[in-house]
Design a protein around this motif. Structure first.
Motif, PDB file in Angstrom:
ATOM      1  N   LYS A 160       0.819  -1.218   0.000  1.00 25.12           N
ATOM      2  CA  LYS A 160       0.000   0.000   0.000  1.00 25.12           C
ATOM      3  C   LYS A 160       0.851   1.266   0.000  1.00 25.12           C
ATOM      4  O   LYS A 160       0.452   2.287  -0.543  1.00 25.12           O
ATOM      5  N   SER A 161       2.022   1.217   0.634  1.00 25.84           N
ATOM      6  CA  SER A 161       2.906   2.372   0.625  1.00 25.84           C
ATOM      7  C   SER A 161       4.317   1.935   0.974  1.00 25.84           C
ATOM      8  O   SER A 161       4.532   0.887   1.585  1.00 25.84           O
ATOM      9  N   ILE A 162       5.246   2.785   0.581  1.00 24.88           N
ATOM     10  CA  ILE A 162       6.645   2.555   0.910  1.00 24.88           C
ATOM     11  C   ILE A 162       7.318   3.916   1.038  1.00 24.88           C
ATOM     12  O   ILE A 162       7.013   4.853   0.305  1.00 24.88           O
ATOM     13  N   ASP A 163       8.184   4.006   2.021  1.00 26.32           N
ATOM     14  CA  ASP A 163       8.904   5.248   2.272  1.00 26.32           C
ATOM     15  C   ASP A 163      10.358   4.862   2.517  1.00 26.32           C
ATOM     16  O   ASP A 163      10.670   4.173   3.485  1.00 26.32           O
ATOM     17  N   ASN A 164      11.243   5.268   1.604  1.00 26.08           N
ATOM     18  CA  ASN A 164      12.650   4.936   1.766  1.00 26.08           C
ATOM     19  C   ASN A 164      13.509   6.171   1.525  1.00 26.08           C
ATOM     20  O   ASN A 164      12.992   7.290   1.491  1.00 26.08           O
ATOM     21  N   ASP A 165      14.790   5.983   1.331  1.00 23.72           N
ATOM     22  CA  ASP A 165      15.700   7.115   1.136  1.00 23.72           C
ATOM     23  C   ASP A 165      15.473   7.835  -0.190  1.00 23.72           C
ATOM     24  O   ASP A 165      15.931   8.964  -0.362  1.00 23.72           O
ATOM     25  N   PHE A 166      14.797   7.195  -1.120  1.00 21.93           N
ATOM     26  CA  PHE A 166      14.631   7.762  -2.450  1.00 21.93           C
ATOM     27  C   PHE A 166      13.255   8.364  -2.700  1.00 21.93           C
ATOM     28  O   PHE A 166      13.143   9.421  -3.318  1.00 21.93           O
ATOM     29  N   VAL A 167      12.223   7.671  -2.248  1.00 25.85           N
ATOM     30  CA  VAL A 167      10.857   8.094  -2.561  1.00 25.85           C
ATOM     31  C   VAL A 167       9.899   7.705  -1.447  1.00 25.85           C
ATOM     32  O   VAL A 167      10.193   6.839  -0.623  1.00 25.85           O
ATOM     33  N   LYS A 168       8.764   8.360  -1.465  1.00 26.41           N
ATOM     34  CA  LYS A 168       7.627   7.930  -0.658  1.00 26.41           C
ATOM     35  C   LYS A 168       6.505   7.689  -1.659  1.00 26.41           C
ATOM     36  O   LYS A 168       6.092   8.602  -2.374  1.00 26.41           O
ATOM     37  N   VAL A 169       6.041   6.443  -1.748  1.00 24.80           N
ATOM     38  CA  VAL A 169       5.034   6.072  -2.738  1.00 24.80           C
ATOM     39  C   VAL A 169       3.834   5.506  -2.003  1.00 24.80           C
ATOM     40  O   VAL A 169       3.985   4.658  -1.128  1.00 24.80           O
ATOM     41  N   THR A 170       2.663   5.982  -2.362  1.00 23.43           N
ATOM     42  CA  THR A 170       1.416   5.481  -1.793  1.00 23.43           C
ATOM     43  C   THR A 170       0.530   5.005  -2.933  1.00 23.43           C
ATOM     44  O   THR A 170       0.292   5.741  -3.888  1.00 23.43           O
ATOM     45  N   TYR A 171       0.071   3.766  -2.812  1.00 19.54           N
ATOM     46  CA  TYR A 171      -0.841   3.217  -3.808  1.00 19.54           C
ATOM     47  C   TYR A 171      -2.248   3.720  -3.514  1.00 19.54           C
ATOM     48  O   TYR A 171      -2.738   3.612  -2.403  1.00 19.54           O
ATOM     49  N   VAL A 172      -2.888   4.262  -4.520  1.00 23.46           N
ATOM     50  CA  VAL A 172      -4.272   4.724  -4.401  1.00 23.46           C
ATOM     51  C   VAL A 172      -5.109   3.820  -5.296  1.00 23.46           C
ATOM     52  O   VAL A 172      -4.924   3.790  -6.514  1.00 23.46           O
ATOM     53  N   ALA A 173      -6.010   3.087  -4.673  1.00 23.56           N
ATOM     54  CA  ALA A 173      -6.838   2.131  -5.407  1.00 23.56           C
ATOM     55  C   ALA A 173      -7.789   2.853  -6.354  1.00 23.56           C
ATOM     56  O   ALA A 173      -8.163   4.003  -6.121  1.00 23.56           O
ATOM     57  N   PRO A 174      -8.214   2.175  -7.407  1.00 20.45           N
ATOM     58  CA  PRO A 174      -9.167   2.782  -8.343  1.00 20.45           C
ATOM     59  C   PRO A 174     -10.482   3.144  -7.643  1.00 20.45           C
ATOM     60  O   PRO A 174     -10.899   2.443  -6.723  1.00 20.45           O
ATOM     61  N   THR A 175     -11.071   4.226  -8.065  1.00 21.41           N
ATOM     62  CA  THR A 175     -12.360   4.655  -7.531  1.00 21.41           C
ATOM     63  C   THR A 175     -13.259   5.080  -8.688  1.00 21.41           C
ATOM     64  O   THR A 175     -12.803   5.244  -9.815  1.00 21.41           O
ATOM     65  N   GLN A 176     -14.506   5.284  -8.362  1.00 21.34           N
ATOM     66  CA  GLN A 176     -15.456   5.771  -9.362  1.00 21.34           C
ATOM     67  C   GLN A 176     -16.228   6.915  -8.736  1.00 21.34           C
ATOM     68  O   GLN A 176     -16.605   6.859  -7.559  1.00 21.34           O
ATOM     69  N   SER A 177     -16.443   7.956  -9.503  1.00 18.56           N
ATOM     70  CA  SER A 177     -17.224   9.081  -9.007  1.00 18.56           C
ATOM     71  C   SER A 177     -18.318   9.415 -10.015  1.00 18.56           C
ATOM     72  O   SER A 177     -18.218   9.081 -11.191  1.00 18.56           O
ATOM     73  N   THR A 178     -19.332  10.070  -9.516  1.00 20.74           N
ATOM     74  CA  THR A 178     -20.450  10.469 -10.364  1.00 20.74           C
ATOM     75  C   THR A 178     -20.630  11.967 -10.239  1.00 20.74           C
ATOM     76  O   THR A 178     -20.562  12.516  -9.141  1.00 20.74           O
ATOM     77  N   SER A 179     -20.838  12.622 -11.361  1.00 25.69           N
ATOM     78  CA  SER A 179     -21.061  14.064 -11.352  1.00 25.69           C
ATOM     79  C   SER A 179     -22.142  14.396 -12.369  1.00 25.69           C
ATOM     80  O   SER A 179     -22.604  13.522 -13.110  1.00 25.69           O
ATOM     81  N   VAL A 180     -22.523  15.639 -12.404  1.00 26.86           N
ATOM     82  CA  VAL A 180     -23.564  16.085 -13.329  1.00 26.86           C
ATOM     83  C   VAL A 180     -22.900  16.556 -14.617  1.00 26.86           C
ATOM     84  O   VAL A 180     -21.973  17.370 -14.592  1.00 26.86           O
ATOM     85  N   ASP A 181     -23.370  16.053 -15.731  1.00 32.84           N
ATOM     86  CA  ASP A 181     -22.879  16.476 -17.040  1.00 32.84           C
ATOM     87  C   ASP A 181     -23.650  17.744 -17.421  1.00 32.84           C
ATOM     88  O   ASP A 181     -24.751  17.685 -17.984  1.00 32.84           O
ATOM     89  N   LEU A 182     -23.068  18.891 -17.082  1.00 34.41           N
ATOM     90  CA  LEU A 182     -23.777  20.152 -17.288  1.00 34.41           C
ATOM     91  C   LEU A 182     -23.984  20.486 -18.767  1.00 34.41           C
ATOM     92  O   LEU A 182     -24.982  21.111 -19.128  1.00 34.41           O
ATOM     93  N   LYS A 183     -23.080  20.068 -19.611  1.00 35.43           N
ATOM     94  CA  LYS A 183     -23.241  20.337 -21.040  1.00 35.43           C
ATOM     95  C   LYS A 183     -24.493  19.627 -21.577  1.00 35.43           C
ATOM     96  O   LYS A 183     -25.306  20.224 -22.276  1.00 35.43           O
ATOM     97  N   THR A 184     -24.656  18.353 -21.229  1.00 34.96           N
ATOM     98  CA  THR A 184     -25.828  17.604 -21.667  1.00 34.96           C
ATOM     99  C   THR A 184     -27.093  18.163 -21.036  1.00 34.96           C
ATOM    100  O   THR A 184     -28.132  18.289 -21.690  1.00 34.96           O
ATOM    101  N   PHE A 185     -26.997  18.519 -19.744  1.00 32.53           N
ATOM    102  CA  PHE A 185     -28.152  19.100 -19.051  1.00 32.53           C
ATOM    103  C   PHE A 185     -28.597  20.384 -19.740  1.00 32.53           C
ATOM    104  O   PHE A 185     -29.788  20.608 -19.964  1.00 32.53           O
ATOM    105  N   LYS A 186     -27.638  21.219 -20.101  1.00 32.84           N
ATOM    106  CA  LYS A 186     -27.964  22.479 -20.774  1.00 32.84           C
ATOM    107  C   LYS A 186     -28.639  22.220 -22.116  1.00 32.84           C
ATOM    108  O   LYS A 186     -29.580  22.916 -22.497  1.00 32.84           O
TER     109      LYS A 186
END
Length: 104
Positions: free
Chosen positions: A49-75
């Motif tokens: 999930k993450s690693i922090d060493n002398d070179f880098v700090k890396v965090t894995y972010v799992a895939p997600t899904q979001s929903t929003s309003v398509d304002l162009k289509t709504f218009k």
């Protein structure tokens, strides 16, 4: 010589440097993407999930899904309702001036 020609001639070295810089940035971004894609693959494979060493700090972010309003289509489909919403809930955003550069 008009102003545009004078401007172009006095800044030609800058334009050339911008083109070279843009090419270098694109190459580095491509390389960075390949490295990140490989890290995602490896972190998923090893369930890290993450690693922090002398070179880098890396965090894995799992895939997600979001929903929003398509304002162009709504218009397009509901122009009156869109206008009412815009009148009731206006949001004004001020943006500062800038230059847009497209390197060829």
């Amino acid at each position: 010589m008009n102003e545009l020609t004078g401007f172009e001639q006095s800044n030609i070295a800058l334009f050339k440097d911008l083109k070279l810089l843009d090419n270098s940035i694109k190459e580095l971004q491509d390389k960075q993407k390949k490295y990140k894609d490989e890290l995602v693959k490896q972190m998923e494979q090893y369930n890290v999930k993450s690693i922090d060493n002398d070179f880098v700090k890396v965090t894995y972010v799992a895939p997600t899904q979001s929903t929003s309003v398509d304002l162009k289509t709504f218009k397009e489909k509901e122009p009156e309702e869109y206008d009412m919403l815009l009148n009731d809930y206006p949001k004004v955003t001020n943006r500062k001036g800038y230059v847009r550069i497209k390197v060829k």
